[in-house]
Design a protein around this motif. Structure first.
Motif, PDB file in Angstrom:
ATOM      1  N   ASP A   6       0.807  -1.219   0.000  1.00 51.53           N
ATOM      2  CA  ASP A   6       0.000   0.000   0.000  1.00 51.53           C
ATOM      3  C   ASP A   6       0.844   1.276   0.000  1.00 51.53           C
ATOM      4  O   ASP A   6       0.332   2.358   0.292  1.00 51.53           O
ATOM      5  N   LYS A   7       2.117   1.160  -0.357  1.00 50.33           N
ATOM      6  CA  LYS A   7       2.966   2.359  -0.380  1.00 50.33           C
ATOM      7  C   LYS A   7       4.051   2.227  -1.451  1.00 50.33           C
ATOM      8  O   LYS A   7       4.740   1.217  -1.548  1.00 50.33           O
ATOM      9  N   GLY A   8       4.177   3.289  -2.228  1.00 50.48           N
ATOM     10  CA  GLY A   8       5.205   3.334  -3.252  1.00 50.48           C
ATOM     11  C   GLY A   8       5.594   4.769  -3.536  1.00 50.48           C
ATOM     12  O   GLY A   8       5.029   5.719  -2.963  1.00 50.48           O
ATOM     13  N   PRO A  46      -7.396  -0.169  -7.764  1.00 53.10           N
ATOM     14  CA  PRO A  46      -8.580  -0.954  -8.135  1.00 53.10           C
ATOM     15  C   PRO A  46      -9.892  -0.413  -7.581  1.00 53.10           C
ATOM     16  O   PRO A  46     -10.961  -0.794  -8.042  1.00 53.10           O
ATOM     17  N   THR A  47      -9.831   0.482  -6.613  1.00 56.06           N
ATOM     18  CA  THR A  47     -11.069   1.007  -6.019  1.00 56.06           C
ATOM     19  C   THR A  47     -11.427   2.391  -6.560  1.00 56.06           C
ATOM     20  O   THR A  47     -12.224   3.090  -5.950  1.00 56.06           O
ATOM     21  N   GLY A  48     -10.807   2.800  -7.652  1.00 50.99           N
ATOM     22  CA  GLY A  48     -11.180   4.067  -8.273  1.00 50.99           C
ATOM     23  C   GLY A  48     -10.216   5.212  -8.052  1.00 50.99           C
ATOM     24  O   GLY A  48     -10.544   6.350  -8.315  1.00 50.99           O
ATOM     25  N   CYS A  49      -9.068   4.972  -7.517  1.00 53.18           N
ATOM     26  CA  CYS A  49      -7.978   5.937  -7.380  1.00 53.18           C
ATOM     27  C   CYS A  49      -8.133   6.927  -6.230  1.00 53.18           C
ATOM     28  O   CYS A  49      -7.250   7.744  -6.015  1.00 53.18           O
ATOM     29  N   ALA A  50      -9.221   6.872  -5.482  1.00 52.31           N
ATOM     30  CA  ALA A  50      -9.341   7.744  -4.311  1.00 52.31           C
ATOM     31  C   ALA A  50      -8.256   7.344  -3.316  1.00 52.31           C
ATOM     32  O   ALA A  50      -8.124   6.176  -2.971  1.00 52.31           O
ATOM     33  N   ILE A 109       2.592   7.160  -3.252  1.00 55.25           N
ATOM     34  CA  ILE A 109       1.352   6.588  -3.768  1.00 55.25           C
ATOM     35  C   ILE A 109       0.894   5.390  -2.945  1.00 55.25           C
ATOM     36  O   ILE A 109       1.680   4.798  -2.207  1.00 55.25           O
ATOM     37  N   ASP A 110      -0.368   5.061  -3.105  1.00 54.13           N
ATOM     38  CA  ASP A 110      -0.939   3.850  -2.533  1.00 54.13           C
ATOM     39  C   ASP A 110      -1.463   3.002  -3.688  1.00 54.13           C
ATOM     40  O   ASP A 110      -2.589   3.208  -4.148  1.00 54.13           O
TER      41      ASP A 110
END
Length: 130
Positions: free
Chosen positions: A75-77, A96-100, A90-91
């Motif tokens: 969950d982290k990059g 996959p959940t819409g970029c929120a 970034i996460d």
């Protein structure tokens, strides 16, 4: 996007039109990412088990021109961007959940900028013997 046998140079799988013309592909463990650079400014995850079908695409900022990606955790990059003096945090699990929540924050690289206001994305310079 294609998978090529480097020994024979034979195209094993191909999926035309998935990425932009200025994209680069990066593999992080069992995940494959396309960084759609100049003009697209997105990170796209491709499915290596489904002929590199796109799973999701998220923006890393209008005009940011992403250069590279590194994952530190699921969950982290981090994404380096040519035209910004800030490293994107970034996460990738948000894609996959819409970029929120995809863009978690930034790290200011301004102290390393040169005259154009951006830090150069280069490796160490070689030392020359005199």
């Amino acid at each position: 996007v294609a998978t090529i046998d480097v020994r024979t140079r034979k195209v094993l799988r191909e999926r035309p039109g998935v990425t932009t013309a200025d994209a680069v592909i990066r593999r992080q463990g069992d995940r494959v990412f396309a960084l759609n650079r100049f003009g697209a400014n997105t990170v796209m995850e491709l499915d290596p088990t489904d002929d590199l079908a796109p799973l999701w695409t998220c923006s890393v900022g209008v005009g940011s021109n992403p250069h590279d990606i590194v994952l530190a955790a699921p969950d982290k990059g981090y994404v380096t961007r040519y035209d910004w003096a800030k490293l994107a945090i970034i996460d990738p699990s948000a894609g996959p959940t819409g970029c929120a929540g995809f863009l978690r924050g930034t790290i200011d690289l301004g102290p390393w900028a040169d005259d154009d206001g951006f830090p150069d994305i280069v490796g160490p310079r070689p030392r020359h013997k005199r």
